[in-house]
Design a protein around this motif. Structure first.
Motif, PDB file in Angstrom:
ATOM      1  N   THR A  16      -4.816   3.691 -11.723  1.00 53.15           N
ATOM      2  CA  THR A  16      -4.943   4.696 -10.680  1.00 53.15           C
ATOM      3  C   THR A  16      -6.409   4.985 -10.429  1.00 53.15           C
ATOM      4  O   THR A  16      -7.204   5.026 -11.377  1.00 53.15           O
ATOM      5  CB  THR A  16      -4.238   6.002 -11.094  1.00 53.15           C
ATOM      6  N   ALA A  17      -6.774   5.178  -9.152  1.00 54.78           N
ATOM      7  CA  ALA A  17      -8.179   5.441  -8.819  1.00 54.78           C
ATOM      8  C   ALA A  17      -8.262   6.490  -7.721  1.00 54.78           C
ATOM      9  O   ALA A  17      -7.309   6.698  -6.963  1.00 54.78           O
ATOM     10  CB  ALA A  17      -8.857   4.156  -8.365  1.00 54.78           C
ATOM     11  N   ILE A  18      -9.404   7.170  -7.661  1.00 55.05           N
ATOM     12  CA  ILE A  18      -9.698   8.104  -6.577  1.00 55.05           C
ATOM     13  C   ILE A  18     -11.200   8.087  -6.339  1.00 55.05           C
ATOM     14  O   ILE A  18     -11.994   7.922  -7.276  1.00 55.05           O
ATOM     15  CB  ILE A  18      -9.196   9.529  -6.889  1.00 55.05           C
ATOM     16  N   ALA A  19     -11.618   8.213  -5.095  1.00 56.27           N
ATOM     17  CA  ALA A  19     -13.043   8.087  -4.755  1.00 56.27           C
ATOM     18  C   ALA A  19     -13.872   9.236  -5.309  1.00 56.27           C
ATOM     19  O   ALA A  19     -14.994   9.032  -5.773  1.00 56.27           O
ATOM     20  CB  ALA A  19     -13.210   8.013  -3.235  1.00 56.27           C
ATOM     21  N   MET A  58     -11.356   5.978 -12.328  1.00 57.54           N
ATOM     22  CA  MET A  58     -10.209   5.078 -12.500  1.00 57.54           C
ATOM     23  C   MET A  58      -9.559   5.331 -13.853  1.00 57.54           C
ATOM     24  O   MET A  58     -10.213   5.748 -14.807  1.00 57.54           O
ATOM     25  CB  MET A  58     -10.637   3.619 -12.370  1.00 57.54           C
ATOM     26  N   ILE A 106      -2.752  -1.387  -8.229  1.00 62.55           N
ATOM     27  CA  ILE A 106      -3.735  -0.304  -8.204  1.00 62.55           C
ATOM     28  C   ILE A 106      -3.231   0.741  -7.221  1.00 62.55           C
ATOM     29  O   ILE A 106      -2.954   0.439  -6.058  1.00 62.55           O
ATOM     30  CB  ILE A 106      -5.133  -0.799  -7.791  1.00 62.55           C
ATOM     31  N   TYR A 107      -3.098   1.977  -7.688  1.00 61.30           N
ATOM     32  CA  TYR A 107      -2.704   3.094  -6.843  1.00 61.30           C
ATOM     33  C   TYR A 107      -3.961   3.904  -6.522  1.00 61.30           C
ATOM     34  O   TYR A 107      -4.527   4.563  -7.398  1.00 61.30           O
ATOM     35  CB  TYR A 107      -1.678   3.980  -7.542  1.00 61.30           C
ATOM     36  N   ARG A 108      -4.399   3.832  -5.269  1.00 57.67           N
ATOM     37  CA  ARG A 108      -5.561   4.609  -4.867  1.00 57.67           C
ATOM     38  C   ARG A 108      -5.092   5.923  -4.252  1.00 57.67           C
ATOM     39  O   ARG A 108      -4.440   5.933  -3.210  1.00 57.67           O
ATOM     40  CB  ARG A 108      -6.402   3.838  -3.842  1.00 57.67           C
ATOM     41  N   ASN A 110      -5.541   9.139  -2.167  1.00 53.05           N
ATOM     42  CA  ASN A 110      -6.370   9.556  -1.036  1.00 53.05           C
ATOM     43  C   ASN A 110      -6.423  11.076  -0.965  1.00 53.05           C
ATOM     44  O   ASN A 110      -5.455  11.758  -1.321  1.00 53.05           O
ATOM     45  CB  ASN A 110      -5.802   8.995   0.271  1.00 53.05           C
ATOM     46  N   ARG A 190     -10.397   4.978   3.711  1.00 57.45           N
ATOM     47  CA  ARG A 190      -8.942   5.044   3.885  1.00 57.45           C
ATOM     48  C   ARG A 190      -8.542   4.760   5.321  1.00 57.45           C
ATOM     49  O   ARG A 190      -9.036   5.384   6.252  1.00 57.45           O
ATOM     50  CB  ARG A 190      -8.446   6.435   3.493  1.00 57.45           C
TER      51      ARG A 190
END
Length: 468
Positions: A16-19, A58, A106-108, A110, A190
């Motif tokens: 899992t990731a996030i900006a 991440m 990979i789950y990004r 948003n 995104r």
């Protein structure tokens, strides 16, 4: 790959990731505005995935079985929650096939929209309205709307930036590369997850080539204009050449770019309610090589074999031959009425956003206008029906007709059950019906002969009672 990744298994690996971290305001928007739409499980999935992300932005590699354990729900429920997040733009899923580990995901996550952008987005606002109702929506809007000070009579006396801080304008040129890199680093990669009205029956490439030959350019918002073109194609059956002609009459002579507002006005002026609309071509059956006339015969016989009446078949075939706005215009003209601007916008919205085929939208219009006897189409009522049909997988006119009859039948049975047992205060088995079901059963009037026979039976009964 696109079909294979849908088969997610408990042993499938994901990260899992996030900006960037969520701000407090974003968490409030997520909780108060998004949660009523996506539901508790999707909301919980978002927070669970978010909790696994460390300072690097991440998470470590995890199994989907870990999600099952943490959330205490099934894999099927996790997939349903994931799709709700994807559909509203809160999650983007990426997959890569690994020869040893299988498919790796990979789950990004948003960021949610700001409150301002949320309420300015008609799709999100209407979806929230359908989820919480008007009263709650008004409260949420009051909570998030800006609270501006009333400064009438006051004069601003604040100092300016350059009055206090040292700033050298020449640095903008010398440090332009670094400044540009920093600016680009904060751009949101995104993609917009908007519902699409794209239709393969319209050749977009041919259309673009046609306007370019005339020296006309697409507007700055290419994606939004493309959706607009496809919506009008679905509404009125406008061909590529006709669309090019509209563009030739609605562009800015200084920039050569299409003026979207002029483009819309030109189409609405041409397809005026008082004019007869052009019908689309009859839907072909690819499995049978027949002429257009024989296709209609084939379609008629197929429906007849499935138990539909002649009247049903006529309505189904009419719904398949007409574009929604044309169909509504015809119904209105039959009764000497006219289509309001609000109805035109509503039909356009249904074509663009509902995901229902044109033929199903036509049956919906017929149901509300002819069966429910509504003089005009109301947005809230129509959207509730369209939502229920889309979620029930009703994507053909015959399914729509069968669904309406089944709902009406259940409603009648439920009413009869209440009449039979309600007065004795016994438990009544209630079936949940959609809230748009408001079709009263018409009173069956007796013929003169039946009424005379009933009157005689009543008189005979009374005379026997008088003898006692």
């Amino acid at each position: 790959m696109k079909d294979n990744w849908k088969e997610i298994r408990p042993k499938s690996i994901f990260k899992t990731a996030i900006a960037s971290p969520l701000a407090d305001q974003e968490q409030a928007v997520l909780t108060l505005l998004y949660q009523p739409i996506i539901g508790a499980q999707a909301f919980s999935l978002y927070l669970t995935l978010l909790s696994e992300i460390d300072e690097s932005g991440m998470s470590e590699s995890l199994f989907h079985a870990d999600l099952i354990t943490m959330m205490d729900i099934s894999m099927k429920q996790i997939e349903a929650a994931r799709m709700k997040l994807e559909g509203i733009g809160l999650l983007s899923t990426f997959a890569k096939e690994d020869s040893e580990l299988g498919i790796h995901f990979i789950y990004r996550l948003n960021h949610p929209e700001t409150a301002e952008r949320f309420f300015k987005d008609e799709v999100l606002s209407l979806t929230l309205l359908n989820s919480v109702g008007q009263r709650k929506l008004d409260k949420l809007f009051d909570h998030f709307k800006p609270k501006y000070l009333n400064l009438t009579g006051f004069e601003e006396v604040s100092v300016g930036f350059k009055d206090i801080y040292v700033f050298k304008e020449e640095q903008i040129v010398s440090q332009s590369k670094q400044l540009s890199q920093m600016e680009q680093a904060f751009d949101d990669p995104r993609p917009a997850g908007k519902p699409s009205a794209v239709n393969e029956s319209f050749d977009w490439s041919y259309f673009v080539q046609g306007i370019e030959k005339l020296g006309i350019k697409l507007p700055d918002n290419n994606t939004g204009f493309k959706e607009e073109v496809f919506v009008f194609h679905n509404l009125f059956g406008i061909t590529e050449l006709e669309m090019i002609d509209f563009c030739s009459k609605s562009f800015d002579y200084y920039t050569s770019k299409i003026d979207v507002k002029d483009f819309e006005r030109a189409i609405y002026r041409t397809y005026d309610p008082d004019k007869k609309q052009r019908l689309s071509e009859f839907q072909q059956n690819d499995s049978v090589d027949l002429s257009a006339e024989d296709q209609q015969t084939y379609r008629y016989n197929s429906l007849k074999m499935n138990g539909f009446s002649t009247q049903d078949i006529q309505m189904i075939m009419d719904s398949e031959k007409n574009f929604p706005l044309n169909y509504l215009e015809a119904l209105k003209n039959e009764r000497g009425g006219y289509t309001t601007p609000q109805e035109r916008s509503l039909v356009k919205y249904l074509v663009s956003k509902s995901g229902l085929p044109n033929s199903v939208i036509n049956v919906l219009i017929n149901y509300v206008y002819n069966i429910q006897k509504q003089p005009t189409l109301k947005a809230d009522y129509i959207n509730r029906i369209a939502n229920e049909w889309a979620q029930s997988g009703i994507f053909s006119p015959e399914k729509a007709i069968e669904h309406v009859r089944e709902i009406a039948k259940k409603g009648k049975e439920q009413k009869q059950t209440r009449q039979r047992y309600g007065q004795n205060n016994r438990p009544i088995r209630q079936e949940t019906l959609p809230d748009w079901v408001e079709n009263p059963v018409e009173e069956q009037k007796l013929s003169k002969e039946e009424q005379a026979r009933l009157d005689k039976e009543i008189q005979d009964f009374l005379s026997k009672g008088g003898d006692k």
